[in-house]
Design a protein around this motif. Structure first.
Motif, PDB file in Angstrom:
ATOM      1  N   THR A  72       0.833  -1.213   0.000  1.00  0.00           N
ATOM      2  CA  THR A  72       0.000   0.000   0.000  1.00  0.00           C
ATOM      3  C   THR A  72       0.861   1.255   0.000  1.00  0.00           C
ATOM      4  N   ILE A  73       1.880   1.270   0.864  1.00  0.00           N
ATOM      5  CA  ILE A  73       2.762   2.436   0.937  1.00  0.00           C
ATOM      6  C   ILE A  73       3.586   2.574  -0.339  1.00  0.00           C
ATOM      7  N   GLU A  74       3.998   1.448  -0.899  1.00  0.00           N
ATOM      8  CA  GLU A  74       4.758   1.484  -2.152  1.00  0.00           C
ATOM      9  C   GLU A  74       3.945   2.127  -3.277  1.00  0.00           C
ATOM     10  N   THR A  75       2.722   1.627  -3.475  1.00  0.00           N
ATOM     11  CA  THR A  75       1.918   2.151  -4.589  1.00  0.00           C
ATOM     12  C   THR A  75       1.473   3.585  -4.334  1.00  0.00           C
ATOM     13  N   LEU A  76       1.231   3.927  -3.071  1.00  0.00           N
ATOM     14  CA  LEU A  76       0.860   5.299  -2.722  1.00  0.00           C
ATOM     15  C   LEU A  76       1.976   6.265  -3.087  1.00  0.00           C
ATOM     16  N   THR A  77       3.182   5.971  -2.643  1.00  0.00           N
ATOM     17  CA  THR A  77       4.290   6.913  -2.853  1.00  0.00           C
ATOM     18  C   THR A  77       4.841   6.866  -4.275  1.00  0.00           C
ATOM     19  N   GLU A  78       4.803   5.688  -4.896  1.00  0.00           N
ATOM     20  CA  GLU A  78       5.232   5.593  -6.293  1.00  0.00           C
ATOM     21  C   GLU A  78       4.371   6.482  -7.177  1.00  0.00           C
ATOM     22  N   ASN A  79       3.105   6.625  -6.802  1.00  0.00           N
ATOM     23  CA  ASN A  79       2.157   7.377  -7.627  1.00  0.00           C
ATOM     24  C   ASN A  79       2.089   8.864  -7.290  1.00  0.00           C
ATOM     25  N   ILE A  80       2.921   9.337  -6.376  1.00  0.00           N
ATOM     26  CA  ILE A  80       2.962  10.783  -6.120  1.00  0.00           C
ATOM     27  C   ILE A  80       3.325  11.535  -7.406  1.00  0.00           C
ATOM     28  N   PRO A  81       4.369  11.128  -8.123  1.00  0.00           N
ATOM     29  CA  PRO A  81       4.628  11.793  -9.412  1.00  0.00           C
ATOM     30  C   PRO A  81       3.557  11.476 -10.452  1.00  0.00           C
ATOM     31  N   ASP A  82       3.209  10.191 -10.607  1.00  0.00           N
ATOM     32  CA  ASP A  82       2.289   9.785 -11.666  1.00  0.00           C
ATOM     33  C   ASP A  82       0.905  10.390 -11.507  1.00  0.00           C
ATOM     34  N   SER A  83       0.418  10.468 -10.279  1.00  0.00           N
ATOM     35  CA  SER A  83      -0.962  10.901 -10.050  1.00  0.00           C
ATOM     36  C   SER A  83      -1.130  12.411  -9.968  1.00  0.00           C
ATOM     37  N   TYR A  84      -0.032  13.148  -9.778  1.00  0.00           N
ATOM     38  CA  TYR A  84      -0.196  14.599  -9.679  1.00  0.00           C
ATOM     39  C   TYR A  84       1.032  15.386 -10.145  1.00  0.00           C
ATOM     40  N   ILE A  85       2.166  15.153  -9.499  1.00  0.00           N
ATOM     41  CA  ILE A  85       3.300  16.055  -9.670  1.00  0.00           C
ATOM     42  C   ILE A  85       3.805  16.107 -11.114  1.00  0.00           C
ATOM     43  N   SER A  86       3.956  14.958 -11.774  1.00  0.00           N
ATOM     44  CA  SER A  86       4.471  14.968 -13.154  1.00  0.00           C
ATOM     45  C   SER A  86       3.522  15.695 -14.094  1.00  0.00           C
ATOM     46  N   THR A  87       2.241  15.378 -13.996  1.00  0.00           N
ATOM     47  CA  THR A  87       1.255  15.999 -14.886  1.00  0.00           C
ATOM     48  C   THR A  87       1.202  17.508 -14.676  1.00  0.00           C
ATOM     49  N   MET A  88       1.143  17.927 -13.408  1.00  0.00           N
ATOM     50  CA  MET A  88       1.074  19.359 -13.111  1.00  0.00           C
ATOM     51  C   MET A  88       2.404  20.051 -13.444  1.00  0.00           C
ATOM     52  N   PHE A  89       3.499  19.341 -13.302  1.00  0.00           N
ATOM     53  CA  PHE A  89       4.818  19.878 -13.638  1.00  0.00           C
ATOM     54  C   PHE A  89       4.850  20.313 -15.101  1.00  0.00           C
ATOM     55  N   TYR A  90       4.374  19.451 -15.993  1.00  0.00           N
ATOM     56  CA  TYR A  90       4.417  19.787 -17.417  1.00  0.00           C
ATOM     57  C   TYR A  90       3.395  20.858 -17.772  1.00  0.00           C
ATOM     58  N   TYR A  91       2.250  20.844 -17.113  1.00  0.00           N
ATOM     59  CA  TYR A  91       1.280  21.933 -17.303  1.00  0.00           C
ATOM     60  C   TYR A  91       1.918  23.273 -16.963  1.00  0.00           C
ATOM     61  N   LEU A  92       2.589  23.341 -15.829  1.00  0.00           N
ATOM     62  CA  LEU A  92       3.156  24.599 -15.349  1.00  0.00           C
ATOM     63  C   LEU A  92       4.389  25.025 -16.144  1.00  0.00           C
ATOM     64  N   ILE A  93       5.316  24.110 -16.367  1.00  0.00           N
ATOM     65  CA  ILE A  93       6.549  24.461 -17.067  1.00  0.00           C
ATOM     66  C   ILE A  93       6.261  24.909 -18.501  1.00  0.00           C
ATOM     67  N   ILE A  94       5.454  24.143 -19.224  1.00  0.00           N
ATOM     68  CA  ILE A  94       5.121  24.512 -20.604  1.00  0.00           C
ATOM     69  C   ILE A  94       4.303  25.799 -20.615  1.00  0.00           C
ATOM     70  N   GLY A  95       3.389  25.952 -19.661  1.00  0.00           N
ATOM     71  CA  GLY A  95       2.590  27.167 -19.578  1.00  0.00           C
ATOM     72  C   GLY A  95       3.431  28.400 -19.304  1.00  0.00           C
ATOM     73  N   ILE A  96       4.381  28.268 -18.398  1.00  0.00           N
ATOM     74  CA  ILE A  96       5.263  29.400 -18.076  1.00  0.00           C
ATOM     75  C   ILE A  96       6.125  29.771 -19.280  1.00  0.00           C
ATOM     76  N   ILE A  97       6.683  28.770 -19.963  1.00  0.00           N
ATOM     77  CA  ILE A  97       7.510  29.043 -21.140  1.00  0.00           C
ATOM     78  C   ILE A  97       6.696  29.750 -22.223  1.00  0.00           C
ATOM     79  N   CYS A  98       5.486  29.259 -22.474  1.00  0.00           N
ATOM     80  CA  CYS A  98       4.633  29.886 -23.500  1.00  0.00           C
ATOM     81  C   CYS A  98       4.251  31.309 -23.108  1.00  0.00           C
TER      82      CYS A  98
END
Length: 341
Positions: free
Chosen positions: A156-182
């Motif tokens: 449970t802890i493995e899948t929870l923490t493994e998905n911190i990037p997959d479930s939020y941080i990675s997706t929002m990271f690209y939204y923000l970085i690409i948005g800021i550059i544009c």
């Protein structure tokens, strides 16, 4: 001054980010029939059946290309349509922002991630091991039929923490970085938002592809290779960023942040994945526990035995890490708003 702020690209990026996270935390997921990621999953199944007979790695490139284009169209069609009507009625800006918030919110799953782990913890507290095994089976790829209580907690802890990037941080990271550059490049406000959300959906499309076809089986070895490698590339920075944020969150929450950093640097590379180990190992070190997937990896030192309470602590770390990531970019965007006024 107020008008300048409202028409600022960075302001739009900021408000859409905040409202999309709030929407996810309030309602979690859209109904299956209208959920964009479910549509992406169906597109993957459709194109996989079309290309898998090629039986080479180029089929994986074609699959990824078609699915990414499909994901981009999910964003462009409704937002471009609403943008077109802005010329007829300025109040359509509110509809544009609402659609943007719904689309961005649908590209990540914070509440579902936290609730899934919390529900397993609650089930274990009532000593319903059978139900806990069944719940974990929906989250991990391993066989859960014979897992004992500690192994369920670990999974449970493995899948929870493994998905911190997959479930939020990675997706929002690209939204923000690409948005800021544009935005810095001077693109139109609405064009910036469309491109930024497209970037989020490119990541979500590749991540979903990896989850569905990125396995080293005879059937998927060729068609899943390209998606798996691309997912590794896209998650390279966000995964390490997540690990650092977990160390900072551990310090603020008064967990063992020094051990979190040490274990992350020592054990993160114990996994076949070049990225998943960073948030998982950092959490293991923070809680002074050992996370084990038999025959695959060991993360951390067994300073103490796994308890159900460790799931709650891991949820606290996850929730606070997501808060820190969001707060960091809120301050970045606020600085950019003031700089470009």
């Amino acid at each position: 001054m107020i008008t300048d702020i409202y028409s600022n690209c960075f302001y739009m990026l900021l408000t859409i980010m905040i409202f999309s996270l709030a929407l996810d935390l309030i309602i979690s997921e859209l109904p299956v029939k209208i959920h964009p990621v479910v549509w992406i999953g169906k597109a993957i199944s459709f194109f996989k059946n079309k290309f898998i007979s090629m039986n080479n790695k180029f089929s994986g490139f074609l699959l990824a290309l078609c699915v990414v284009v499909f994901g981009i169209l999910i964003v462009i069609i409704p937002l471009a349509l609403v943008k077109h009507f802005l010329y007829l009625n300025i109040n359509m800006i509110y509809l544009f922002k609402l659609v943007a918030v719904i689309l961005l919110s649908s590209s990540f799953s914070v509440k579902l991630l936290l609730d899934s782990a919390r529900d397993i913890g609650t089930t274990l507290e009532s000593n319903n091991i059978k139900k806990a095994r069944e719940s974990v089976s929906h989250l991990v790829s391993r066989n859960t039929n014979d897992l004992n209580k500690e192994e369920i907690i670990s999974a449970t802890i493995e899948t929870l923490t493994e998905n911190i990037p997959d479930s939020y941080i990675s997706t929002m990271f690209y939204y923000l970085i690409i948005g800021i550059i544009c935005s810095i490049c001077g693109l139109n406000d609405f064009t910036v938002i469309i491109i930024a959300i497209c970037a989020a959906y490119v990541h979500r499309s590749i991540n979903t592809l990896d989850a569905m076809v990125g396995y080293k089986t005879d059937e998927l070895a060729n068609i899943g290779w390209f998606s798996a490698k691309l997912d590794d590339i896209l998650n390279y920075i966000p995964a390490r960023f997540s690990g650092v944020i977990i160390v900072i969150a551990s310090f603020i929450l008064r967990f063992d942040w020094e051990n979190a950093y040490m274990i992350m640097m020592r054990d993160a590379k114990n996994l076949e994945s070049p990225n998943s180990g960073y948030p998982m190992a950092a959490t293991a070190g923070s809680l002074n526990i050992q996370l084990v997937k038999k025959g695959h990896y060991v993360l951390g030192d067994k300073i103490k035995s796994l308890k159900v309470d460790d799931i709650k602590k891991a949820i606290d770390i996850t929730r606070f890490s997501i808060f820190l990531f969001t707060a960091f970019f809120i301050f970045v965007l606020l600085d950019l708003i003031l700089l470009y006024l």
